[in-house]
Design a protein around this motif. Structure first.
Motif, mmCIF file in Angstrom:
data_model
loop_
_atom_site.group_PDB
_atom_site.id
_atom_site.type_symbol
_atom_site.label_atom_id
_atom_site.label_comp_id
_atom_site.label_asym_id
_atom_site.label_seq_id
_atom_site.Cartn_x
_atom_site.Cartn_y
_atom_site.Cartn_z
ATOM 1 N N LEU A 171 21.706 -13.544 17.573
ATOM 2 C CA LEU A 171 21.358 -14.502 18.767
ATOM 3 C C LEU A 171 20.650 -15.687 18.063
ATOM 4 O O LEU A 171 20.005 -15.633 17.128
ATOM 5 C CB LEU A 171 20.433 -13.833 19.609
ATOM 6 N N GLU A 172 20.996 -16.818 18.712
ATOM 7 C CA GLU A 172 20.341 -18.134 18.122
ATOM 8 C C GLU A 172 19.149 -18.555 18.866
ATOM 9 O O GLU A 172 19.281 -18.456 20.321
ATOM 10 C CB GLU A 172 21.506 -19.152 18.225
ATOM 11 N N PHE A 173 18.082 -18.853 18.262
ATOM 12 C CA PHE A 173 17.009 -19.277 18.802
ATOM 13 C C PHE A 173 16.368 -20.312 17.968
ATOM 14 O O PHE A 173 16.646 -20.552 16.634
ATOM 15 C CB PHE A 173 15.833 -18.012 18.913
ATOM 16 N N LEU A 186 19.144 -17.400 13.302
ATOM 17 C CA LEU A 186 19.890 -16.043 13.676
ATOM 18 C C LEU A 186 19.302 -14.975 13.619
ATOM 19 O O LEU A 186 18.709 -14.367 12.550
ATOM 20 C CB LEU A 186 21.154 -16.188 13.114
ATOM 21 N N LEU A 187 19.051 -14.235 14.826
ATOM 22 C CA LEU A 187 18.199 -13.116 15.062
ATOM 23 C C LEU A 187 19.077 -11.959 15.209
ATOM 24 O O LEU A 187 19.949 -11.820 16.002
ATOM 25 C CB LEU A 187 17.221 -13.170 16.218
ATOM 26 N N SER A 188 18.837 -10.840 14.450
ATOM 27 C CA SER A 188 19.208 -9.450 14.912
ATOM 28 C C SER A 188 18.193 -8.456 14.710
ATOM 29 O O SER A 188 17.176 -8.595 13.818
ATOM 30 C CB SER A 188 20.321 -9.001 13.505
ATOM 31 N N ALA A 189 18.415 -7.540 15.387
ATOM 32 C CA ALA A 189 16.954 -6.492 15.657
ATOM 33 C C ALA A 189 17.536 -5.303 15.662
ATOM 34 O O ALA A 189 18.570 -4.738 16.336
ATOM 35 C CB ALA A 189 16.208 -6.833 16.569
ATOM 36 N N ARG A 203 12.646 -3.692 14.342
ATOM 37 C CA ARG A 203 12.617 -4.162 12.970
ATOM 38 C C ARG A 203 13.558 -5.314 13.185
ATOM 39 O O ARG A 203 14.807 -5.119 13.440
ATOM 40 C CB ARG A 203 13.222 -3.350 11.904
ATOM 41 N N VAL A 204 13.081 -6.661 12.912
ATOM 42 C CA VAL A 204 14.038 -7.726 13.178
ATOM 43 C C VAL A 204 14.382 -8.532 11.714
ATOM 44 O O VAL A 204 13.374 -8.747 11.036
ATOM 45 C CB VAL A 204 12.937 -8.829 14.067
#
Length: 738
Positions: A171-173, A186-189, A203-204
């Motif tokens: 996910l882009e933020f 770019l987020l992954s969790a 955990r991110v």
């Protein structure tokens, strides 16, 4: 000090083996001898002998060594075990340190969230990105607090999915740094759960995508500009898979072809778009020029758009790829919509055709005007000359003056017509110069002689001064002659008394120059900028002092500009003017090279002369204007036997039946064949091919003279004709008996 329990055990057993154990052995031995052996041994013990001591000590040593070996074996076993445990512990510590270093200094950011979404741990990389210390964030801020306002709604809607689905991916933020600036991530969790399976945190992983976003933006820009430039240039691209019978196309090509996503893009469909009249030609071009000869595809053709069936012109370019067997497998290229260009070319061709027709009409109009004015002028001047000659003795001074006015007015009218027609041709660009060798000294003398009668009437002195060593130039004779004639005509016209002079000299740089100087009325400073403007004069209106239409100097400038000859003017009002012409661009370089002359087709001095029974030379006059016929008969009949023809058939018939000395040929005569056509017929008939032909015509432009001479005429004479000029010319071709 002992460092660990293993060393303490080793010390304990060592003391026990070498102190306590020997002592115990000695006590046991002593007890044995005192109890078991009785008094005798007791005494012996109390007073032991040397052998007893040696035996006891030996036993003790043997037992001590045995005990020491047992102790050393146990110590070695414990020591090895301890060392293994120490190495394992050190490895665990090292791995933990490496993992910690990897976590803190990874190229990606890591952090952990508790069940409330609060950050409880974050690696050094993420902290450095954000510009925060750990104390500023850990246990204090939620991850959503670090986002830019525009990114928070998307995160708040995505976070519940982490609690429910246990994972978030790519996910882009946009994160906000401590200093207020932002950067994209770019987020992954992954979710963490407790023993009961309930959500306990997450955990991110964060990836800084600043460079990727820049590249994406640059790529989007390139795609945008490519698409817009293709749209602006109406150029689309395609990729043709030949074995698969499929092709893909850009958005712009789809617009050009008028297709959408519903069509099946096959070779057959493409062929159906090609104009039926060009399909076979296109197929042969592709098979032979492109495939067989391995050339690139480069062809213009027509199509019918799929959606509206509109006819369009396109220009295709393509490169063909072959496989190892030499079979075509792929073709990549572009298609440009050139319909607007084709329409413009069609309109341009139509405009050019109209312009050509207009030019022809203009040329015809100019030629007609020249012919229709010069022809009656020829009659007026001719009959005036005839009357003046016939009545010469009986004419009174007043009558002679009247005849002079007739000649002057006719000449003025002819000059005005020439000026108008010449300026028209010059402005339209329909004026071709023919360079030739000119002696400016001779040309100046001829022009001074031509204006001498007018100068003498006004009491004006004419002078020619030559100081240049070489006065030859290479230029168009007509242009230079007309420029000098107009300058001298103006000089005489605007000089009331005094002189007009022509000076040829070399200036300080060695350039050949000509000054035309007069002592006339001069030119005001305010009018000098408009001096060479057509149809302008310094004095205008009903009260102007001098005649003219203001074209003479404009033509001078045009004629000289055609050669790159600069003209400058110095004038003082009331004292006179000087026009300076610099001939450096047309200088002959000091070497006089006479230009080619068009020799007559017959020998003018030939002794073979066709004559009439009365002994007069026989002339054929080809003319369709009755007034001109009567004028020619009036001036020529006394010296020549005359035949007249008004058309080509009559002219050829007369030439074949009669021996003709000279033909006077009007160029513009009625009928399907003009004067030049008759001349060419004459040159093609062996019996009369050598007959001299003099063009006598009202077409008086320089190009007309060249056309007549190239068309087979031996000489050229422009109307209006002066009798003396005509007789001099005839004398070149006719030798009469004395």
């Amino acid at each position: 000090m002992p460092r660990n329990r293993s060393q303490l055990r080793f010390i304990f057993w060592t003391l026990l083996t070498f102190i306590a154990f020997p002592t115990l052995c000695m006590v046991v031995i002593a007890w044995y001898f005192s109890i078991v052996e009785g008094e005798a041994y007791a005494r012996t013990f109390r007073a032991p002998t040397e052998s007893m001591w040696i035996g006891g000590i030996g036993v003790v040593l043997v037992l001590s060594c045995f005990a020491a070996a047992i102790v050393w074996w146990k110590y070695r076993r414990d020591l090895v075990s301890t060392m293994v445990r120490m190495r394992e512990e050190e490895e665990r510590l090292r791995m933990a340190e490496e993992l910690r270093d990897l976590y803190d200094n990874a190229s990606t950011g890591y952090h952990s969230l508790d069940e409330r979404g609060v950050i409880v741990r974050m690696n050094r990389t993420a902290l450095d990105w954000l510009g925060y210390d750990a104390a500023d964030l850990l246990g204090v801020k939620r991850f959503g607090d670090l986002l830019m306002p525009a990114s928070r709604p998307a995160y708040e809607s995505a976070y519940p999915r982490l609690r429910e689905a246990g994972v978030l991916f790519n996910l882009e933020f946009d994160l906000r740094r401590k200093d207020g600036t932002s950067f994209p991530v770019l987020l992954s969790a992954t979710a963490m759960t407790d023993a009961a399976g309930a959500y306990a945190g997450g955990r991110v992983t964060l990836v800084d995508i600043t460079e990727r976003r820049k590249n994406d933006e640059a790529l989007r820009d390139h795609v945008f500009w490519l698409r817009e430039s293709q749209r602006a240039g109406r150029i689309g691209s395609y990729d043709l898979d030949i074995p698969g019978n499929r092709w893909s196309s850009s958005e712009i090509l789809d617009e050009i072809f008028g297709i959408d996503g519903t069509v099946e893009k096959t070779a057959e469909f493409w062929d159906s778009l090609v104009h039926p009249d060009e399909r076979e030609e296109m197929l042969q071009y592709f098979l032979h020029h492109v495939v067989a000869e391995r050339n690139t595809f480069d062809k213009e053709y027509r199509i019918f758009r799929w959606n509206d069936h509109a006819e369009r012109w396109v220009h295709g370019h393509g490169t063909l790829t072959m496989d190892e067997q030499g079979s075509p497998v792929r073709m990549i290229g572009t298609i440009q919509d050139i319909t607007e260009r084709k329409l413009a070319e069609r309109d341009l061709r139509a405009a050019m055709e109209r312009a050509e027709r207009s030019d022809k009409l203009k040329d015809h109009f100019i030629a007609t005007i020249s012919h229709e004015i010069r022809t009656p002028l020829n009659v007026i001047l001719g009959f005036a000359d005839a009357l003046e000659t016939g009545l010469d003795a009986a004419l009174t001074p007043q009558q002679r003056k009247m005849f002079s006015r007739i000649h002057g007015g006719s000449a003025r009218l002819a000059r005005t017509v020439d000026l108008i027609l010449n300026i028209s041709r010059a402005h339209s660009g329909d004026f071709t110069i023919v360079p030739g060798d000119i002696d400016l000294a001779d040309l100046a003398q001829e022009q001074l002689d031509a204006i001498r009668p007018a100068a003498e009437r006004n009491g004006i002195e004419l002078r020619l001064v030559i100081s240049a060593s070489d006065t030859h130039v290479r230029a168009d004779t007509y242009c230079v002659n007309q420029a000098l004639a107009n300058l001298l005509d103006n000089a005489v016209k605007f000089t009331v008394h005094g002189s007009v002079s022509v000076t040829l000299y070399a200036d300080t740089t060695g350039d050949l120059c000509m000054d035309i100087t007069d002592t006339g009325i001069g030119i005001s400073d305010s009018y000098l900028p408009m001096l060479f403007t057509p149809y302008t004069q310094e004095e205008i209106g009903y009260s102007r002092s001098y005649e003219g239409i203001g074209l003479g100097l404009a033509l001078v400038k045009k004629y000289l500009d055609l050669h790159g000859i600069p003209v400058t003017v110095h004038s003082v009002k009331g004292r006179g003017s000087t026009f300076t012409l610099n001939f450096r661009t047309v200088a002959a370089g000091g070497e006089h090279r006479p230009g080619p002359a068009a020799p007559p087709t017959v020998d003018p001095a030939s002794d073979v002369l066709p004559v009439a029974p009365n002994g007069k030379p026989v002339l054929l006059v080809v003319e369709d204007d009755q007034d001109t016929i009567e004028y020619m008969e009036t001036i020529l009949s006394s010296a020549y036997a005359l035949h007249f023809a008004t058309n080509s058939d009559d002219a050829i018939a007369i030439l074949t039946r009669h021996a003709i000395a000279v033909v006077l040929m009007d160029i513009s005569i009625q009928g399907p064949i003009n004067g030049l056509g008759i001349t060419q017929i004459i040159r093609g008939m062996p019996d009369i091919a050598s007959t001299p032909v003099i063009a006598v015509t009202a077409h008086a432009f320089p190009a007309d003279r060249d056309i007549c001479l190239r068309g087979g005429c031996d000489e050229y004479l422009a109307k209006p004709i002066r009798p003396l000029e005509l007789f001099r010319l005839l004398d070149r071709f006719v030798k009469k008996d004395a």
